[in-house]
Design an enzyme around this catalytic site. Structure first.
Site, PDB file in Angstrom:
ATOM      1  N   LYS A  58       0.760  -1.365  -0.029  1.00 14.19           N
ATOM      2  CA  LYS A  58      -0.044  -0.001  -0.006  1.00 14.19           C
ATOM      3  C   LYS A  58       0.934   1.298  -0.085  1.00 14.19           C
ATOM      4  O   LYS A  58       0.636   2.125  -0.770  1.00 14.19           O
ATOM      5  CB  LYS A  58      -0.903  -0.018   1.118  1.00 14.19           C
ATOM      6  CG  LYS A  58      -2.073  -0.921   1.058  1.00 14.19           C
ATOM      7  CD  LYS A  58      -2.865  -1.086   2.544  1.00 14.19           C
ATOM      8  CE  LYS A  58      -3.743  -2.201   2.422  1.00 14.19           C
ATOM      9  NZ  LYS A  58      -4.604  -2.763   3.548  1.00 14.19           N
ATOM     10  N   GLN A 104      -4.397  -1.525   9.779  1.00 13.09           N
ATOM     11  CA  GLN A 104      -4.196  -2.630   9.152  1.00 13.09           C
ATOM     12  C   GLN A 104      -4.983  -3.798  10.183  1.00 13.09           C
ATOM     13  O   GLN A 104      -4.561  -4.001  11.056  1.00 13.09           O
ATOM     14  CB  GLN A 104      -2.972  -3.020   8.997  1.00 13.09           C
ATOM     15  CG  GLN A 104      -2.668  -4.375   7.955  1.00 13.09           C
ATOM     16  CD  GLN A 104      -3.379  -4.121   6.683  1.00 13.09           C
ATOM     17  OE1 GLN A 104      -3.103  -3.068   6.068  1.00 13.09           O
ATOM     18  NE2 GLN A 104      -3.845  -5.315   6.041  1.00 13.09           N
ATOM     19  N   ASP A 127     -10.824   3.117   4.450  1.00  6.38           N
ATOM     20  CA  ASP A 127     -11.277   1.721   4.341  1.00  6.38           C
ATOM     21  C   ASP A 127     -12.751   1.538   4.258  1.00  6.38           C
ATOM     22  O   ASP A 127     -13.463   0.448   3.818  1.00  6.38           O
ATOM     23  CB  ASP A 127     -10.934   0.956   5.635  1.00  6.38           C
ATOM     24  CG  ASP A 127      -9.588  -0.002   5.129  1.00  6.38           C
ATOM     25  OD1 ASP A 127      -9.117  -0.216   3.803  1.00  6.38           O
ATOM     26  OD2 ASP A 127      -8.853  -0.160   5.955  1.00  6.38           O
TER      27      ASP A 127
END
Ligand code: NAP
Length: 300
Positions: A58, A104, A127
């Site tokens: 990422k 994460q 997200d």
């Protein structure tokens, strides 16, 4: 053995590269205007190899399009309170401007994941996991769409795979993949208007359901779950699963939830693993971060 030609491969890497190229221009415009690049702050808890590798890719992708990404590493022993406090401090820009904040997953078992995710302000929730963003998506006025679900829809749109009036069957009902994808594919408009069935571990006679699918998405985490006999000839098969399997000789490789070799003889389109949905997930994260920066710069 069928005499159908093998399915067309849906190349996630190529599409992600195209999306990144477009985003790079958008990011440059933002950077020129605001004298700083959009910025993503990623919280990485512990040292799980898979999480560290996802975060690395990422951050590398962010750098390619000109987004500044900072990874805040936290020991696996951190508790819920400490992580909530950390996320709140990031949201106060104490780690530099944080247009997008990402925690994460998975978090260690002793941590209340929902409490930590809920601490991410909805306007920086790239997200798309915050209940406000999930609610907006469910009402058809999405702001940040969970990246994997958005990536799957983008892939179908890009390949010209019709969704309107088609039966889409999704295996897996998680909040991060299956559920948001069901909302996207059943929403009104381009890439939507499908009739959606959501399967899960309690679904009875799942093969009878999947055989009706014009579009079959597997998001489970079980290698080889979807076999050729579960697929309608001519279907589009999208494999979200990422599983690490170890061969008897000790070598390991990544594989999806779909038995690729048998299913490619039945389907019309199929995604590889790796190189299918994964790169799209990262590209959609970058798009969400650019959007977050833009919304913030406009004050809303
Ligand atoms: P998850 O939260 O564990 O959800 C898995 C879902 O699969 C659950 O709904 C579960 O049903 C269902 N399931 C389990 N066994 C089943 C079976 N035998 N038959 C039918 N359904 C079954 O997983 P997730 O986070 O959604 O991730 C799913 C997979 O996608 C994983 O391999 C993950 O690594 C991968 N993934 C890939 C990307 C990417 O970028 N490509 C992104 C995210 C996730 P219940 O609800 O009944 O338990």
């Amino acid at each position: 053995m069928s005499d159908r030609p093998a399915a067309t491969l849906l190349d996630g890497r190529a599409l992600a590269a195209q999306i990144e190229a477009n985003l790079a221009d958008e990011v440059q415009t933002f950077t020129d205007m605001f004298k700083r690049p959009p910025r993503l702050v990623v919280v990485l808890v512990g040292d799980m190899a898979a999480s560290a590798s996802y975060v690395k890719s990422k951050a590398a992708a962010a750098a390619r399009v000109g987004i500044d990404a900072e990874v805040v590493r936290v020991p696996a022993t951190a508790d819920t309170l400490a992580l909530v406090a950390l996320v709140k401090s990031i949201a106060r820009d104490e780690h530099g401007p944080a247009d997008g904040i990402l925690v994460q997953l998975p978090l260690p078992a002793h941590v209340d994941t929902v409490a930590v995710l809920d601490a991410v302000p909805p306007d920086r929730d790239v997200d798309g996991f915050h209940p406000e963003n999930a609610g907006l998506l469910s009402q058809g006025r999405a702001r940040f769409i969970p990246c994997t679900a958005a990536g799957v829809q983008r892939m179908l749109l890009d390949a010209g795979i019709e969704t309107a009036g088609r039966h889409a069957v999704i295996i897996g009902r998680s909040d991060i993949v299956g559920k948001p994808l069901a909302l996207l594919l059943s929403a009104k408009g381009p890439g939507g208007d499908a009739t959606v069935t959501l399967c899960h571990s309690r679904s009875a006679d799942m093969a009878a359901i999947t055989r009706q699918a014009d579009i079959l998405v597997a998001a489970v985490g079980r290698p080889g779950l979807v076999t050729a006999s579960m697929v309608k000839p001519g279907a589009a098969v999208i494999d979200v699963g990422i599983n690490r399997v170890t061969a008897p000789d000790g070598t390991s490789r990544l594989t999806g939830d779909v038995d690729f070799e048998s299913v490619r003889g039945v389907a019309s389109w199929i995604t590889p693993v790796p190189g299918g949905v994964g790169p799209l997930t990262v590209a959609m994260l970058l798009a969400n971060t650019a959007l977050a920066a833009e919304l913030r710069s406009r004050g809303g």
